[in-house]
Design a protein around this motif. Sequence first.
Motif, PDB file in Angstrom:
ATOM      1  N   SER A  43      -9.256  -4.408 -12.075  1.00  0.00           N
ATOM      2  CA  SER A  43      -9.115  -5.532 -11.150  1.00  0.00           C
ATOM      3  C   SER A  43      -9.382  -5.047  -9.737  1.00  0.00           C
ATOM      4  CB  SER A  43      -7.693  -6.123 -11.237  1.00  0.00           C
ATOM      5  OG  SER A  43      -6.769  -5.250 -10.604  1.00  0.00           O
ATOM      6  N   SER A  44      -9.397  -5.985  -8.810  1.00  0.00           N
ATOM      7  CA  SER A  44      -9.615  -5.637  -7.408  1.00  0.00           C
ATOM      8  C   SER A  44      -8.339  -5.131  -6.743  1.00  0.00           C
ATOM      9  CB  SER A  44     -10.125  -6.870  -6.647  1.00  0.00           C
ATOM     10  OG  SER A  44      -9.185  -7.937  -6.777  1.00  0.00           O
ATOM     11  N   ILE A  45      -7.238  -5.104  -7.501  1.00  0.00           N
ATOM     12  CA  ILE A  45      -5.951  -4.677  -6.931  1.00  0.00           C
ATOM     13  C   ILE A  45      -5.847  -3.158  -7.019  1.00  0.00           C
ATOM     14  CG2 ILE A  45      -3.434  -4.918  -7.082  1.00  0.00           C
ATOM     15  CD1 ILE A  45      -4.139  -7.607  -8.624  1.00  0.00           C
ATOM     16  N   ASN A  46      -6.097  -2.499  -5.899  1.00  0.00           N
ATOM     17  CA  ASN A  46      -6.055  -1.029  -5.900  1.00  0.00           C
ATOM     18  C   ASN A  46      -4.915  -0.488  -5.050  1.00  0.00           C
ATOM     19  OD1 ASN A  46      -7.024  -1.610  -3.377  1.00  0.00           O
ATOM     20  ND2 ASN A  46      -9.112  -0.901  -3.776  1.00  0.00           N
ATOM     21  N   GLU A  47      -4.035  -1.369  -4.572  1.00  0.00           N
ATOM     22  CA  GLU A  47      -2.862  -0.919  -3.820  1.00  0.00           C
ATOM     23  C   GLU A  47      -1.871  -0.259  -4.774  1.00  0.00           C
ATOM     24  OE1 GLU A  47      -5.193  -3.683  -1.771  1.00  0.00           O
ATOM     25  OE2 GLU A  47      -4.092  -4.080  -3.614  1.00  0.00           O
ATOM     26  N   THR A  50       0.834  -1.194   0.000  1.00  0.00           N
ATOM     27  CA  THR A  50       0.000   0.000   0.000  1.00  0.00           C
ATOM     28  C   THR A  50       0.875   1.253   0.000  1.00  0.00           C
ATOM     29  OG1 THR A  50      -0.080   0.249   2.393  1.00  0.00           O
ATOM     30  CG2 THR A  50      -1.701  -1.251   1.395  1.00  0.00           C
ATOM     31  N   ALA A  51       0.238   2.400  -0.201  1.00  0.00           N
ATOM     32  CA  ALA A  51       0.955   3.675  -0.172  1.00  0.00           C
ATOM     33  C   ALA A  51       1.521   3.974   1.210  1.00  0.00           C
ATOM     34  CB  ALA A  51       0.029   4.802  -0.618  1.00  0.00           C
ATOM     35  N   ASN A  52       1.048   3.253   2.229  1.00  0.00           N
ATOM     36  CA  ASN A  52       1.572   3.420   3.595  1.00  0.00           C
ATOM     37  C   ASN A  52       2.742   2.486   3.894  1.00  0.00           C
ATOM     38  OD1 ASN A  52      -0.397   5.344   4.257  1.00  0.00           O
ATOM     39  ND2 ASN A  52      -1.875   3.741   4.739  1.00  0.00           N
ATOM     40  N   GLY A  53       3.071   1.599   2.938  1.00  0.00           N
ATOM     41  CA  GLY A  53       4.169   0.672   3.146  1.00  0.00           C
ATOM     42  C   GLY A  53       3.757  -0.662   3.743  1.00  0.00           C
ATOM     43  N   ASP A  54       2.443  -0.918   3.836  1.00  0.00           N
ATOM     44  CA  ASP A  54       1.970  -2.207   4.356  1.00  0.00           C
ATOM     45  C   ASP A  54       1.948  -3.224   3.219  1.00  0.00           C
ATOM     46  OD1 ASP A  54       1.529  -1.126   6.903  1.00  0.00           O
ATOM     47  OD2 ASP A  54      -0.460  -0.408   6.314  1.00  0.00           O
ATOM     48  N   ARG A  55       2.421  -4.445   3.522  1.00  0.00           N
ATOM     49  CA  ARG A  55       2.541  -5.474   2.497  1.00  0.00           C
ATOM     50  C   ARG A  55       1.631  -6.648   2.813  1.00  0.00           C
ATOM     51  NH1 ARG A  55       4.984 -10.183   0.941  1.00  0.00           N
ATOM     52  NH2 ARG A  55       6.422 -10.160  -0.841  1.00  0.00           N
TER      53      ARG A  55
END
Length: 292
Positions: free
Chosen positions: A172-176, A152-157
């Motif tokens: 797609s459902s991938i919005n990270e 994510t834009a916050n750095g969460d994986r």
Amino acid sequence: MTGLDQFSEITKFDEPLAPLTWLKVGGPAQIFIEPRTEEELEGVLRAVSEEGLPVRLLGGGSNVLVRDDGFAGVVIKLTGDAFSDIKTEGTRLRVGGAAPLSHVISSAVGVGLAGLENLVGIPGTIGGAIKGNAGGRHGEIGQFVKSVDVMTANGDRFTRSGDELSFDYRTSSINELVVISAELEMPQEDPDEITKRMRQIWIMKKSSQPFSFQSAGCIFKNPRGLSAGALIEQAGLKGTRVGNAEVSDRHANFIVTHSDATATDVLQLIELIKSRVHEVHGVELATEIQIW
């Protein structure tokens, strides 16, 4: 000292973005950072988040139009082997998100995994292809994707798989923000047969698309049951120019840029196309290309 100061070695300021995009137009990134490892990427994103700065990820630059005044924020481009590695595991491919789609297709064909040859000629990285469910009349990439590692834009994986993965037309459902890596599964076939199919599709695309010009992928999404390219052509817009941007005379859903073209030329041409197609056909075209 801000959190980003620790990444000075991989940071540039006012970095031109036009050379990194297929249209070759647009202004600079205020801050341009090239993480080399997953750990660096995570650190950069956490620092960017703490600073509250806008952030974009630049992949292959094939589906991006940067405005002439550039991007006021942070643009991240993944570098380093870790992000572009391709490994074969039986009928599965494990690929880094920054791997060029063309390399992934070649790797699959080389080991006799069928399906991706249908995407030959589509530019960009595998990460961008998966997020946008790249494809065409011969199929889409989503049907082969089993799992995707994202950040994510916050750095969460985390990893998306199963019910967390869904694909539709060019979405797609991938919005990270970042596709770090993905696992794809394909059926096995004779590599020679797959290669033959790929060559036929490539020949067909080369004859109908402006590969020798500066252009991006398709500018507009196809409205349901219709062809954006056909609608634009039927509206009499092939060859239409605004400044040094032109509707391709080979495929009307492509815009080509000539020497000294600007992003404003392209944006004005996009608006002209949308207006004319709505006037002639009563259809609202939606852009497929990302505008920064």
